[in-house]
Scaffold this active site. Sequence first.
Site, PDB file in Angstrom:
ATOM      1  CG  MET A 291      -1.913  -1.183   1.163  1.00 25.11           C
ATOM      2  SD  MET A 291      -3.452  -0.882   1.997  1.00 25.11           S
ATOM      3  CE  MET A 291      -2.879  -0.614   3.661  1.00 25.11           C
TER       4      MET A 291
ATOM      5  CG  HIS B 148       6.815  -1.810   2.257  1.00 21.81           C
ATOM      6  ND1 HIS B 148       6.722  -0.645   2.980  1.00 21.81           N
ATOM      7  CD2 HIS B 148       5.574  -2.367   2.293  1.00 21.81           C
ATOM      8  CE1 HIS B 148       5.490  -0.483   3.415  1.00 21.81           C
ATOM      9  NE2 HIS B 148       4.766  -1.519   3.025  1.00 21.81           N
TER      10      HIS B 148
ATOM     11  CE  LYS C 147       3.641  -4.499  11.678  1.00 20.56           C
ATOM     12  NZ  LYS C 147       2.645  -3.944  10.828  1.00 20.56           N
TER      13      LYS C 147
HETATM   14  P1  AMP Z   1       1.388  -2.902   3.494  1.00 26.61           P
HETATM   15  O1  AMP Z   1       1.964  -1.844   2.608  1.00 26.61           O
HETATM   16  O2  AMP Z   1       1.278  -2.502   4.924  1.00 26.61           O
HETATM   17  O3  AMP Z   1       0.106  -3.485   2.935  1.00 26.61           O
HETATM   18  O4  AMP Z   1       2.426  -4.106   3.495  1.00 26.61           O
HETATM   19  C1  AMP Z   1       2.841  -4.702   2.289  1.00 26.61           C
HETATM   20  C2  AMP Z   1       3.638  -5.935   2.615  1.00 26.61           C
HETATM   21  O5  AMP Z   1       4.771  -5.583   3.388  1.00 26.61           O
HETATM   22  C3  AMP Z   1       2.859  -6.975   3.432  1.00 26.61           C
HETATM   23  O6  AMP Z   1       3.178  -8.275   2.955  1.00 26.61           O
HETATM   24  C4  AMP Z   1       3.399  -6.765   4.823  1.00 26.61           C
HETATM   25  O7  AMP Z   1       3.311  -7.910   5.649  1.00 26.61           O
HETATM   26  C5  AMP Z   1       4.845  -6.411   4.537  1.00 26.61           C
HETATM   27  N1  AMP Z   1       5.429  -5.694   5.674  1.00 26.61           N
HETATM   28  C6  AMP Z   1       4.964  -4.578   6.278  1.00 26.61           C
HETATM   29  N2  AMP Z   1       5.746  -4.234   7.328  1.00 26.61           N
HETATM   30  C7  AMP Z   1       6.725  -5.168   7.391  1.00 26.61           C
HETATM   31  C8  AMP Z   1       7.840  -5.384   8.263  1.00 26.61           C
HETATM   32  N3  AMP Z   1       8.092  -4.567   9.282  1.00 26.61           N
HETATM   33  N4  AMP Z   1       8.644  -6.442   8.021  1.00 26.61           N
HETATM   34  C9  AMP Z   1       8.378  -7.296   6.984  1.00 26.61           C
HETATM   35  N5  AMP Z   1       7.345  -7.144   6.136  1.00 26.61           N
HETATM   36  C10 AMP Z   1       6.531  -6.104   6.327  1.00 26.61           C
END
Ligand code: AMP
Length: 267
Positions: A14, A21, A133
Amino acid sequence: MKKAGKTIGFVPTMGYLHEGHLSLVRHSKKKCDVTVVSIFVNPTQFSPSEDFNGYPRDLERDSKILESEGVDFLYLPSKEEIYHQNFQTYVNVEFVTKSLEGEFRPTHFRGVTTIVLILFNCVQPDFAFFGQKDAQQLAVIKQMVKDLKLRVEIVTCPIVRERDGLAMSSRNVYLSTTERKDATVLYKSLQTAKNLISSGERKVSFILSEMDDLYSSISSAQIDYIKIVEACTFEIVDELMVDKEYFVLVACRIGKTRLIDNIIISA
Ligand code: AMP
């Protein structure tokens, strides 16, 4: 590229990118010939009371970061392209979506699985990379892939943390200076659980109450849940069994910011 026999790696996000990320991007770059990243703040996974409009966005910065990481394609679908005027199909994974996040955000996972399936159909990746996460999200997506027999392999990537243990999240920018300090309680409480379990504690109610105690001195913190689930099934457990893997999961609001974190442990 698929016709040329290249493997496609996909990292759905997102946006408002951080090292968490980027670790997914690096895993994909290592494993696949071509890496596609999508940025789409998906309206259907937010309830009307949540932060869809305020969700942090910085496309210019994100594009530059991804370019310097050597990402091959950045996919930026518009809201109208994904959810056209007469959109009416949603994906619903049943049991694993009911507890924890599903209880506090009842329409969340339906939005997640729907967008992830649409993105998979558009990108047609061989591998898709997700962060530990969002542990329950991963379990839900794996279930969808298995049930719908999707031709994609889900790759799990470990949680990337700040130096003091706080799991990286786009939402961390919402935290004030004091709240940022308070937010370390999540990781501290997970470490407490880990230490108790490695010293032989098996009673979940005791572990949870020891964790809970850490939050009582932090006035900005309001717990949504602290639970221990069986790693494979995501079923909530009362007692730990030797040689089995579990997730300790926490969701907590620090001021107005809702944070989640977890660790995997084996008893
Ligand atoms: P989001 O942009 O929050 O939808 O996250 C996109 C992807 O990044 C998802 O697969 C999350 O689980 C991963 N993600 C977000 N924060 C972390 C983190 N601190 N460590 C590893 N992966 C992450």
